[in-house]
Design an enzyme around this catalytic site. Structure first.
Site, PDB file in Angstrom:
ATOM      1  NE  ARG A  37       3.623   6.750  -4.439  1.00 31.65           N
ATOM      2  CZ  ARG A  37       3.653   5.692  -3.640  1.00 31.65           C
ATOM      3  NH1 ARG A  37       3.021   4.596  -3.980  1.00 31.65           N
ATOM      4  NH2 ARG A  37       4.335   5.733  -2.519  1.00 31.65           N
ATOM      5  CE  LYS A 198       6.885  -2.714  15.006  1.00 30.17           C
ATOM      6  NZ  LYS A 198       7.122  -3.763  14.016  1.00 30.17           N
ATOM      7  N   GLY A 352       4.735   7.279   4.444  1.00 31.90           N
ATOM      8  CA  GLY A 352       3.419   6.947   3.902  1.00 31.90           C
ATOM      9  C   GLY A 352       2.278   7.400   4.794  1.00 31.90           C
ATOM     10  N   GLY A 375       9.326   4.481   2.131  1.00 34.14           N
ATOM     11  CA  GLY A 375      10.535   3.758   2.541  1.00 34.14           C
ATOM     12  C   GLY A 375      11.795   4.365   1.944  1.00 34.14           C
TER      13      GLY A 375
END
Ligand code: ADP
Ligand code: MG
Length: 395
Positions: A37, A198, A352, A375
């Site tokens: 990052r 999910k 991620g 996200g």
């Protein structure tokens, strides 16, 4: 495609520029264990330094509870930035108080100052107007390069833009251009591979991809809800009951849009999710009642690899199995390798855990674009408005 002004559209020489970056890096015993990052933010920081700006860096790190907490200090990140950019970086143990103000007053053109973790102030996450105003008063211009935090309306990502002319950083612009460009104008065939735990987390993304892709591959835990929607008995595999109906709509939409939807045809199953679990390979109609599908099987791997190898655009999000454990990593490794090996395709990876898997398998360098926003990239792909981007000046 990217409809916001970027840092290249403003004269920054001699100006105080508040740059919000995403330096939310993993730390172990006070050292940064992955500097991805920090590297990702270098183009914007270099651009500002080279153009004579006074660069004030703000970021969050971890989840402190709105007060100073040495475990989440950005101080260790300063050393990493200093090494990577090859310049001195001044650190101030303050965010928007008098120490920060005095440090800014001492700055000269081309200098870099790093503030302490913005989440040490409760006003950050609350997007408190008073805190945002104080932070903004340190600078003349605001640049947002924190794509990974763009889905959060906090003081340093949104609030400050009420007080300062707000521009996109180069990383943020590139993330948005790559991800939205992929959906709007992909080279075909466009193959997307979705996985992870999910279906509820990714429903919006899949729905949007179904309007753009030629082939959609679904593996990971989420595929069992789709299999149940098709009437398959999946034993104890992960199923979200309330998502079976939406999954049926998803299958119908794929058919309507002529999307080739590939689901696994065999699985690695086990009774428990452990490193020494007893595993077997079964066809998808033969999952035993007391077992869980925890990775895609070898026939599925070949099926998925075939589709991936012929793609000109590939998007991958979500592991094919519980890749954290050796018995269930094969499918994810094979899919990640197939994406990396297709050198004719533009490959984009987001999420991620998926980026973690790429790193684990040493394949990151062979991917065209690895998104830094977990996200945030999913929110962007599902078509949601990202407040951190919305707050910037229109181009
Ligand atoms: P990303 O962070 O890349 O978006 P997700 O967070 O959606 O990915 O999903 C990652 C998680 O999904 C991993 O922790 C992995 O263990 C889990 N997972 C993958 N396949 C299965 C499966 N068959 N059953 C249960 N969990 C799974
Ligand atoms: Mg995840």
């Amino acid at each position: 495609m990217f409809k916001k002004k970027t840092v290249k559209g403003v004269d920054v020489r001699g100006r105080r520029v508040l740059v919000r970056v995403d330096f939310n890096v993993p730390l172990s015993e006070g050292s940064v264990t992955d500097d991805t990052r920090v590297r990702a933010a270098l183009p914007t920081i270099r651009y500002l330094v080279d153009h004579g700006a006074r660069v004030i860096i703000a970021s969050h790190l971890g989840r402190p509870s709105g007060e100073p907490d040495p475990r989440f200090s950005l101080r260790p990140v300063r050393r990493v930035l200093q090494r990577l950019i090859g310049r001195n970086v001044v650190f101030v143990d303050d965010i928007a108080g008098s120490d920060a103000r005095e440090a800014v007053e001492r700055m000269v053109d081309g200098e870099i100052l790093m503030l302490e973790n913005v989440r040490f102030d409760p006003g950050e996450k609350a997007n408190d107007p008073g805190f945002a105003a104080k932070l903004a008063s340190l600078a003349d211009i605001y640049v947002d390069d924190a794509f990974g935090a763009a889905h959060r309306a906090h003081a340093s990502t949104v609030g400050v833009a009420d007080h300062l002319p707000a521009y996109a950083g180069l990383l943020l612009a590139r993330e948005v251009e790559t991800l939205s460009g992929m959906l709007l104008d992909p080279e075909r065939p466009f193959v997307a591979i979705l996985g992870g735990s999910k279906v509820s987390d990714k429903f919006g993304v899949i729905d949007r991809l179904l309007e753009s892709v030629d082939t959609l591959i679904i593996g990971g835990g989420m595929c069992f809800t789709l299999l149940v929607a098709k009437g398959v008995d999946v034993g104890k595999s992960l199923v979200e009951d309330e998502w079976v109906e939406p999954a049926k709509e998803m299958l119908a939409k794929a058919a309507d849009n002529d999307v080739d939807l590939l689901l696994p045809v065999d699985f690695i199953v086990a009774e428990e999710i452990t490193e020494d679990a007893d595993t077997s390979i079964v066809g998808r109609e033969e999952i035993p009642a007391d077992m869980m599908g925890l990775d895609i099987g070898p026939t599925t791997v070949e099926l998925f690899k075939g589709a991936i190898s012929s793609a000109r655009t590939v998007f991958w999000n979500g592991p094919m199995g519980v890749f954290e454990l050796t018995p269930f990593e094969t499918g994810t490794r094979a899919v990640a390798s197939a994406v990396a090996r297709n050198s004719r395709a533009v490959s984009v990876v987001g999420g991620g855990d998926s980026v973690g898997a790429l790193k684990k398998f040493g394949l990151e360098e062979r991917i065209t674009f690895v998104s830094t926003g977990g996200g945030a990239s999913m929110k962007l792909l599902e078509g949601s408005v990202l407040p951190g981007i919305e707050a910037l000046l229109d181009a």
